[in-house]
Design a protein around this motif. Structure first.
Motif, PDB file in Angstrom:
ATOM      1  N   UNK A  53       0.830  -1.203   0.000  1.00 38.70           N
ATOM      2  CA  UNK A  53       0.000   0.000   0.000  1.00 38.70           C
ATOM      3  C   UNK A  53       0.865   1.254   0.000  1.00 38.70           C
ATOM      4  N   UNK A  54       1.933   1.244   0.771  1.00 35.67           N
ATOM      5  CA  UNK A  54       2.840   2.384   0.804  1.00 35.67           C
ATOM      6  C   UNK A  54       3.545   2.565  -0.534  1.00 35.67           C
ATOM      7  N   UNK A  55       3.929   1.468  -1.172  1.00 38.76           N
ATOM      8  CA  UNK A  55       4.583   1.541  -2.482  1.00 38.76           C
ATOM      9  C   UNK A  55       3.632   2.141  -3.513  1.00 38.76           C
ATOM     10  N   UNK A  56       2.390   1.679  -3.509  1.00 38.03           N
ATOM     11  CA  UNK A  56       1.409   2.197  -4.478  1.00 38.03           C
ATOM     12  C   UNK A  56       1.164   3.687  -4.242  1.00 38.03           C
ATOM     13  N   UNK A  57       0.987   4.081  -2.989  1.00 38.54           N
ATOM     14  CA  UNK A  57       0.710   5.490  -2.685  1.00 38.54           C
ATOM     15  C   UNK A  57       1.898   6.379  -3.044  1.00 38.54           C
ATOM     16  N   UNK A  58       3.100   5.969  -2.662  1.00 37.87           N
ATOM     17  CA  UNK A  58       4.289   6.759  -2.966  1.00 37.87           C
ATOM     18  C   UNK A  58       4.549   6.854  -4.459  1.00 37.87           C
ATOM     19  N   UNK A  59       4.394   5.739  -5.153  1.00 41.07           N
ATOM     20  CA  UNK A  59       4.621   5.733  -6.595  1.00 41.07           C
ATOM     21  C   UNK A  59       3.574   6.576  -7.323  1.00 41.07           C
ATOM     22  N   UNK A  60       2.330   6.499  -6.876  1.00 38.42           N
ATOM     23  CA  UNK A  60       1.269   7.291  -7.508  1.00 38.42           C
ATOM     24  C   UNK A  60       1.544   8.784  -7.369  1.00 38.42           C
ATOM     25  N   UNK A  61       2.013   9.202  -6.206  1.00 35.97           N
ATOM     26  CA  UNK A  61       2.305  10.626  -6.015  1.00 35.97           C
ATOM     27  C   UNK A  61       3.492  11.065  -6.862  1.00 35.97           C
ATOM     28  N   UNK A  62       4.532  10.270  -6.900  1.00 40.31           N
ATOM     29  CA  UNK A  62       5.717  10.622  -7.700  1.00 40.31           C
ATOM     30  C   UNK A  62       5.356  10.686  -9.184  1.00 40.31           C
ATOM     31  N   UNK A  63       4.555   9.737  -9.672  1.00 36.76           N
ATOM     32  CA  UNK A  63       4.133   9.760 -11.072  1.00 36.76           C
ATOM     33  C   UNK A  63       3.260  10.981 -11.348  1.00 36.76           C
ATOM     34  N   UNK A  64       2.364  11.299 -10.419  1.00 39.34           N
ATOM     35  CA  UNK A  64       1.496  12.469 -10.607  1.00 39.34           C
ATOM     36  C   UNK A  64       2.320  13.748 -10.680  1.00 39.34           C
ATOM     37  N   UNK A  65       3.332  13.877  -9.851  1.00 37.89           N
ATOM     38  CA  UNK A  65       4.202  15.049  -9.887  1.00 37.89           C
ATOM     39  C   UNK A  65       4.976  15.077 -11.209  1.00 37.89           C
ATOM     40  N   UNK A  66       5.470  13.907 -11.652  1.00 37.22           N
ATOM     41  CA  UNK A  66       6.245  13.850 -12.882  1.00 37.22           C
ATOM     42  C   UNK A  66       5.390  14.242 -14.094  1.00 37.22           C
ATOM     43  N   UNK A  67       4.107  13.910 -14.048  1.00 44.20           N
ATOM     44  CA  UNK A  67       3.208  14.238 -15.162  1.00 44.20           C
ATOM     45  C   UNK A  67       2.657  15.658 -15.056  1.00 44.20           C
ATOM     46  N   UNK A  68       2.913  16.318 -13.951  1.00 39.36           N
ATOM     47  CA  UNK A  68       2.463  17.689 -13.783  1.00 39.36           C
ATOM     48  C   UNK A  68       1.004  17.816 -13.402  1.00 39.36           C
ATOM     49  N   UNK A  69       0.465  16.851 -12.697  1.00 37.18           N
ATOM     50  CA  UNK A  69      -0.946  16.865 -12.304  1.00 37.18           C
ATOM     51  C   UNK A  69      -1.231  17.953 -11.289  1.00 37.18           C
ATOM     52  N   UNK A  70      -0.258  18.320 -10.471  1.00 39.46           N
ATOM     53  CA  UNK A  70      -0.481  19.293  -9.396  1.00 39.46           C
ATOM     54  C   UNK A  70      -0.585  20.733  -9.895  1.00 39.46           C
ATOM     55  N   UNK A  71      -0.312  20.995 -11.149  1.00 39.59           N
ATOM     56  CA  UNK A  71      -0.301  22.377 -11.646  1.00 39.59           C
ATOM     57  C   UNK A  71      -1.623  22.796 -12.193  1.00 39.59           C
TER      58      UNK A  71
END
Length: 71
Positions: A53-71
């Motif tokens: 669960x921690x791997x999925x959550x951490x990876x999802x956030x890193x991928x979202x940041x890499x794709x620029x979802x937070x902007x």
């Protein structure tokens, strides 16, 4: 008694930066991998579950940041 009306800031400053969030996500990812390996070696499914669960959550956030979802 009424409260004094004040102007609201449009975008209040956050006390947590994006770099801090990415660091936390990477730390969570590393701890999650450790939990998965440790849980598999000790045959503890609940540790493997929480680690995954921690791997999925951490990876999802890193991928979202890499794709620029937070902007």
């Amino acid at each position: 008694m009424r409260y004094e009306e004040t102007a609201q800031l449009e975008n209040p400053r956050s006390s947590v930066s994006t770099d801090m969030m990415v660091g936390t996500a990477l730390y969570t990812l590393a701890i999650g991998v450790f939990f998965v390996v440790f849980g598999l070696r000790k045959r503890q499914r609940w540790i493997v579950f929480w680690g995954a669960t921690m791997v999925v959550a951490g990876a999802a956030y890193v991928v979202a940041i890499a794709l620029g979802v937070d902007k």
